[in-house]
Design an enzyme around this catalytic site. Structure first.
Site, PDB file in Angstrom:
ATOM      1  N   PRO A  89     107.455  48.412 -56.355  1.00 52.59           N
ATOM      2  CA  PRO A  89     107.432  49.475 -55.060  1.00 52.59           C
ATOM      3  C   PRO A  89     107.577  50.975 -54.848  1.00 52.59           C
ATOM      4  O   PRO A  89     107.505  51.282 -53.784  1.00 52.59           O
ATOM      5  CB  PRO A  89     109.139  48.920 -54.977  1.00 52.59           C
ATOM      6  N   ASP A 169      84.878  47.393 -40.655  1.00 51.64           N
ATOM      7  CA  ASP A 169      86.561  46.269 -40.638  1.00 51.64           C
ATOM      8  C   ASP A 169      88.090  47.836 -39.716  1.00 51.64           C
ATOM      9  O   ASP A 169      87.316  48.907 -39.990  1.00 51.64           O
ATOM     10  CB  ASP A 169      87.237  46.246 -41.623  1.00 51.64           C
TER      11      ASP A 169
END
Length: 257
Positions: A89, A169
């Protein structure tokens, strides 16, 4: 490209590495994918890979010895050093730009942790990158590793059937992707935009660029700050924003100019 994953649960990767785009890329020999259980590199008879943290506190911490031994086992004696990527994280937020950067590297090693965290010496002396896929906490690093690997491998030459797919994309251009339509031209009275069936490729390209700008403005306006825009596009977006402040919302029709 060679990609190794160090994990306590290598079986989680069996289906991911063998299916869809990743499976095809491996079958073509474009990428080598392997998951290794770093517990086998433990230095005691109980195969322990974690211990209590110095100073007290809850949770268990991954020990440095098995992780260093596992990475060193995967690093070749000669040639360029691999990038060793810690999923956590606290890491840098994973983006399309990071995927493009890592797709140029020949050997990647992903380290998937569990428990409370890693011994800090792993961060300081073993890994080259720390990555996070978002501001939330997961049980381990396996799912983030799968996300990153999928994003990276699809950029390799020969992986996608249409080589322009990865280029257009969302996020590859700095903008969200334009809307797509396919047959039938009319479905439940909803028609495909006329420009897409006009055969005029210049008009189609202009429409798609405009729709990308509109969609980005509506959904992720912060991306426009970093996007490569022409002066004309910046003027158009500024006028659109000014008009939005005096109306109920951003227009989404194909004819806005």
């Amino acid at each position: 490209m060679r990609i190794d994953v160090l994990t306590l649960f290598p079986e989680m990767f069996d289906g991911v590495f063998g299916a869809s785009i990743l499976g095809k890329a491996r079958d073509k020999g474009i990428v080598s994918l392997q998951a290794t259980n770093f517990r086998q590199f433990s230095t005691n008879k109980h195969s322990t890979v974690d211990d209590y943290p110095y100073g007290g506190g809850g949770g268990m911490v991954l020990k440095p010895e098995p992780m260093f031994a596992a990475v060193e086992h995967l690093v070749p004696q000669e040639g360029p050093r691999p990038r060793v990527i810690l999923l956590c994280p606290q890491g840098e937020t994973f983006t399309q730009r990071k995927a493009e950067e890592l797709s140029q590297v020949k050997h990647l090693i992903f380290v998937c942790g569990h428990y409370e965290g890693y011994d800090e010496r792993i961060r300081e002396h073993l890994v080259t990158d720390e990555l996070s896929i978002g501001d939330y906490v997961l049980t381990g690093g396996e799912l983030p590793a799968m996300v990153a690997i999928d994003s990276i491998v699809r950029l390799l030459p020969g992986v996608l059937g249409n080589e322009t797919s990865a280029v257009t994309d969302s996020f590859s251009t700095g903008l969200l992707e334009y809307p797509h339509y396919t047959r039938p031209a009319v479905f439940r009275d909803w028609e495909v935009p006329e420009v897409l069936v006009s055969g005029n490729h210049a008009r189609i390209d202009a429409w798609r660029r405009e729709q990308s700008l509109l969609r980005t403005l509506r959904r992720r306006p912060e991306l426009l700050e970093r996007a490569e825009l022409t002066p004309k596009e910046r003027v158009w977006l500024k006028a659109l924003l000014e008009r939005e402040t005096s109306s109920s919302g951003v227009p989404d029709s194909e004819g806005e100019k």
